[in-house]
Every structure is written in C-alpha cells, then in structure tokens.
Write a protein that holds these residues in place. Sequence first.
Motif, PDB file in Angstrom:
ATOM      1  N   PRO A  60       0.831  -1.210   0.000  1.00  0.00           N
ATOM      2  CA  PRO A  60       0.000   0.000   0.000  1.00  0.00           C
ATOM      3  C   PRO A  60       0.865   1.259   0.000  1.00  0.00           C
ATOM      4  O   PRO A  60       2.070   1.208   0.250  1.00  0.00           O
ATOM      5  N   ILE A  61       0.237   2.379  -0.295  1.00  0.00           N
ATOM      6  CA  ILE A  61       0.928   3.671  -0.205  1.00  0.00           C
ATOM      7  C   ILE A  61       1.258   3.922   1.259  1.00  0.00           C
ATOM      8  O   ILE A  61       0.429   3.670   2.137  1.00  0.00           O
ATOM      9  N   SER A  62       2.458   4.413   1.524  1.00  0.00           N
ATOM     10  CA  SER A  62       2.821   4.728   2.904  1.00  0.00           C
ATOM     11  C   SER A  62       2.920   6.239   3.080  1.00  0.00           C
ATOM     12  O   SER A  62       3.346   6.960   2.181  1.00  0.00           O
ATOM     13  N   ILE A  63       2.509   6.701   4.250  1.00  0.00           N
ATOM     14  CA  ILE A  63       2.519   8.118   4.585  1.00  0.00           C
ATOM     15  C   ILE A  63       3.304   8.268   5.875  1.00  0.00           C
ATOM     16  O   ILE A  63       3.028   7.592   6.862  1.00  0.00           O
ATOM     17  N   SER A  64       4.302   9.141   5.832  1.00  0.00           N
ATOM     18  CA  SER A  64       5.128   9.359   7.016  1.00  0.00           C
ATOM     19  C   SER A  64       5.395  10.846   7.169  1.00  0.00           C
ATOM     20  O   SER A  64       5.283  11.612   6.221  1.00  0.00           O
ATOM     21  N   GLN A  65       5.768  11.247   8.379  1.00  0.00           N
ATOM     22  CA  GLN A  65       6.080  12.656   8.599  1.00  0.00           C
ATOM     23  C   GLN A  65       7.468  12.810   9.184  1.00  0.00           C
ATOM     24  O   GLN A  65       7.893  12.047  10.031  1.00  0.00           O
ATOM     25  N   GLN A  66       8.179  13.771   8.632  1.00  0.00           N
ATOM     26  CA  GLN A  66       9.486  14.155   9.126  1.00  0.00           C
ATOM     27  C   GLN A  66       9.382  15.616   9.576  1.00  0.00           C
ATOM     28  O   GLN A  66       8.335  16.225   9.459  1.00  0.00           O
ATOM     29  N   SER A  67      10.480  16.153  10.017  1.00  0.00           N
ATOM     30  CA  SER A  67      10.459  17.539  10.488  1.00  0.00           C
ATOM     31  C   SER A  67      10.167  18.527   9.362  1.00  0.00           C
ATOM     32  O   SER A  67       9.537  19.553   9.570  1.00  0.00           O
ATOM     33  N   GLU A  68      10.599  18.220   8.132  1.00  0.00           N
ATOM     34  CA  GLU A  68      10.404  19.160   7.021  1.00  0.00           C
ATOM     35  C   GLU A  68       9.060  19.002   6.322  1.00  0.00           C
ATOM     36  O   GLU A  68       8.601  19.909   5.638  1.00  0.00           O
ATOM     37  N   GLY A  69       8.416  17.847   6.442  1.00  0.00           N
ATOM     38  CA  GLY A  69       7.143  17.677   5.764  1.00  0.00           C
ATOM     39  C   GLY A  69       6.589  16.275   5.863  1.00  0.00           C
ATOM     40  O   GLY A  69       7.119  15.432   6.583  1.00  0.00           O
ATOM     41  N   ILE A  70       5.556  16.047   5.109  1.00  0.00           N
ATOM     42  CA  ILE A  70       4.887  14.752   5.073  1.00  0.00           C
ATOM     43  C   ILE A  70       5.191  14.099   3.730  1.00  0.00           C
ATOM     44  O   ILE A  70       5.063  14.733   2.686  1.00  0.00           O
ATOM     45  N   THR A  71       5.620  12.849   3.784  1.00  0.00           N
ATOM     46  CA  THR A  71       6.015  12.133   2.577  1.00  0.00           C
ATOM     47  C   THR A  71       4.990  11.054   2.256  1.00  0.00           C
ATOM     48  O   THR A  71       4.626  10.255   3.114  1.00  0.00           O
ATOM     49  N   GLN A 111       6.214  11.900  -2.911  1.00  0.00           N
ATOM     50  CA  GLN A 111       5.798  13.295  -2.968  1.00  0.00           C
ATOM     51  C   GLN A 111       5.942  13.877  -1.570  1.00  0.00           C
ATOM     52  O   GLN A 111       5.395  13.331  -0.609  1.00  0.00           O
ATOM     53  N   MET A 112       6.683  14.981  -1.481  1.00  0.00           N
ATOM     54  CA  MET A 112       6.880  15.666  -0.203  1.00  0.00           C
ATOM     55  C   MET A 112       5.903  16.830  -0.128  1.00  0.00           C
ATOM     56  O   MET A 112       5.797  17.615  -1.063  1.00  0.00           O
ATOM     57  N   ILE A 113       5.205  16.939   0.991  1.00  0.00           N
ATOM     58  CA  ILE A 113       4.219  17.992   1.193  1.00  0.00           C
ATOM     59  C   ILE A 113       4.665  18.839   2.376  1.00  0.00           C
ATOM     60  O   ILE A 113       4.998  18.304   3.439  1.00  0.00           O
ATOM     61  N   ASN A 114       4.659  20.146   2.176  1.00  0.00           N
ATOM     62  CA  ASN A 114       5.103  21.087   3.199  1.00  0.00           C
ATOM     63  C   ASN A 114       4.265  20.946   4.466  1.00  0.00           C
ATOM     64  O   ASN A 114       3.040  20.963   4.420  1.00  0.00           O
ATOM     65  N   ARG A 115       4.927  20.845   5.582  1.00  0.00           N
ATOM     66  CA  ARG A 115       4.264  20.666   6.867  1.00  0.00           C
ATOM     67  C   ARG A 115       3.470  21.900   7.297  1.00  0.00           C
ATOM     68  O   ARG A 115       2.531  21.805   8.093  1.00  0.00           O
ATOM     69  N   GLN A 116       3.823  23.052   6.768  1.00  0.00           N
ATOM     70  CA  GLN A 116       3.155  24.301   7.140  1.00  0.00           C
ATOM     71  C   GLN A 116       1.686  24.334   6.684  1.00  0.00           C
ATOM     72  O   GLN A 116       0.911  25.148   7.174  1.00  0.00           O
ATOM     73  N   LEU A 117       1.312  23.474   5.762  1.00  0.00           N
ATOM     74  CA  LEU A 117      -0.068  23.435   5.274  1.00  0.00           C
ATOM     75  C   LEU A 117      -1.036  22.799   6.269  1.00  0.00           C
ATOM     76  O   LEU A 117      -2.251  22.917   6.112  1.00  0.00           O
ATOM     77  N   PHE A 142      -4.426   9.359   9.412  1.00  0.00           N
ATOM     78  CA  PHE A 142      -3.097   9.922   9.652  1.00  0.00           C
ATOM     79  C   PHE A 142      -3.196  11.003  10.708  1.00  0.00           C
ATOM     80  O   PHE A 142      -4.133  11.811  10.699  1.00  0.00           O
ATOM     81  N   HIS A 143      -2.240  11.034  11.620  1.00  0.00           N
ATOM     82  CA  HIS A 143      -2.207  12.045  12.667  1.00  0.00           C
ATOM     83  C   HIS A 143      -0.981  12.932  12.466  1.00  0.00           C
ATOM     84  O   HIS A 143       0.142  12.440  12.410  1.00  0.00           O
ATOM     85  N   VAL A 144      -1.210  14.232  12.364  1.00  0.00           N
ATOM     86  CA  VAL A 144      -0.119  15.195  12.212  1.00  0.00           C
ATOM     87  C   VAL A 144       0.247  15.701  13.598  1.00  0.00           C
ATOM     88  O   VAL A 144      -0.614  16.194  14.341  1.00  0.00           O
ATOM     89  N   ASN A 145       1.524  15.568  13.942  1.00  0.00           N
ATOM     90  CA  ASN A 145       2.004  16.035  15.250  1.00  0.00           C
ATOM     91  C   ASN A 145       2.423  17.481  15.187  1.00  0.00           C
ATOM     92  O   ASN A 145       2.976  17.973  14.297  1.00  0.00           O
TER      93      ASN A 145
END
Length: 145
Positions: A60-71, A111-117, A142-145
């Motif tokens: 499946p598609i995986s979604i993860s978050q790093q300090s710079e954004g969500i991948t 695809q990297m998505i800016n965390r500021q959004l 998905f939970h955004v911290n």
Amino acid sequence: MNWGHKIIIVFVVFAAGIITLVTKSMRTKIDMVTKDYYAEELKYQQVIDGKVNARDLSAPISISQQSEGITVTFPQELHGSNLSGKIKFYRPSDAAMDVEMPLILNNDGRQMINRQLFSKGNYLVKVQWENQGKPFYQEASFHVN
C-alpha cells in the motif's frame, strides 16, 4: 405571588430558553463531507474499482512525517510511471483545514508535502490516481504532530 404570576414566569423562562437554543443553532457551523455530495455518490463506483485495483499492488501507499514535511510513498512497481491524480487530506473536524493537491511524484515514487499546510490533528488521507487508464484509490488515517 399567586399561581397566575408563576405560570407567566414559567412561560417567559421557557420562551427565553427556546430563543437561546434557536440562536445557538443558527450560529453553529455545519460542514458537510463534500459540497456536492450527490454527484460524488454517483461516481462512487470508481472509488470501489480503485480500492480493488489498489489491493492488487505489491504494497500500500505509505505516509510518514518528518520535520520538514509529510512524505507519501508509492509502491515500487509505480516508480517512474506517468500517474495522474490527487491527494486529499480530509479533516473531519473542520473543512477549512482540508488540504488537496495534485499528485506529482519524483523518480523515487515520493511526494513531499510542506508541513506548514497542516494543523496538528487527525486527517483522513484519500489518494486517488490513474495509471494507464486504470483507476486506483486508497484511504488511510493519519495524525499530524
């Protein structure tokens, strides 16, 4: 105070309560899942077909978050493919916090998505894409911290 005055006081308090409830209900914001829900319902067969096709992928598609954004990372067999579609981060608690964007993958299928959004909280990620005329669809919480 006689019983007639007491009845009038009860009616006045009741009327004030009803007016308060009506005022509060008129000011309550109501967000629907989608503004055009009827048209979306008619296209739901595409979502069903997309879910079936997505289950046939190697992962499946995986979604993860790093300090710079969500991948958002797609499975190996889709890397380098010419995909078209969209990613929607649906926020059930407030429609104004929904984030939707076109699908633009790099060569690694990411695809990297800016965390500021995003605001902190829970989202339902809906990814809908097409590859060689075949529809695909996947949802994930998905939970955004």
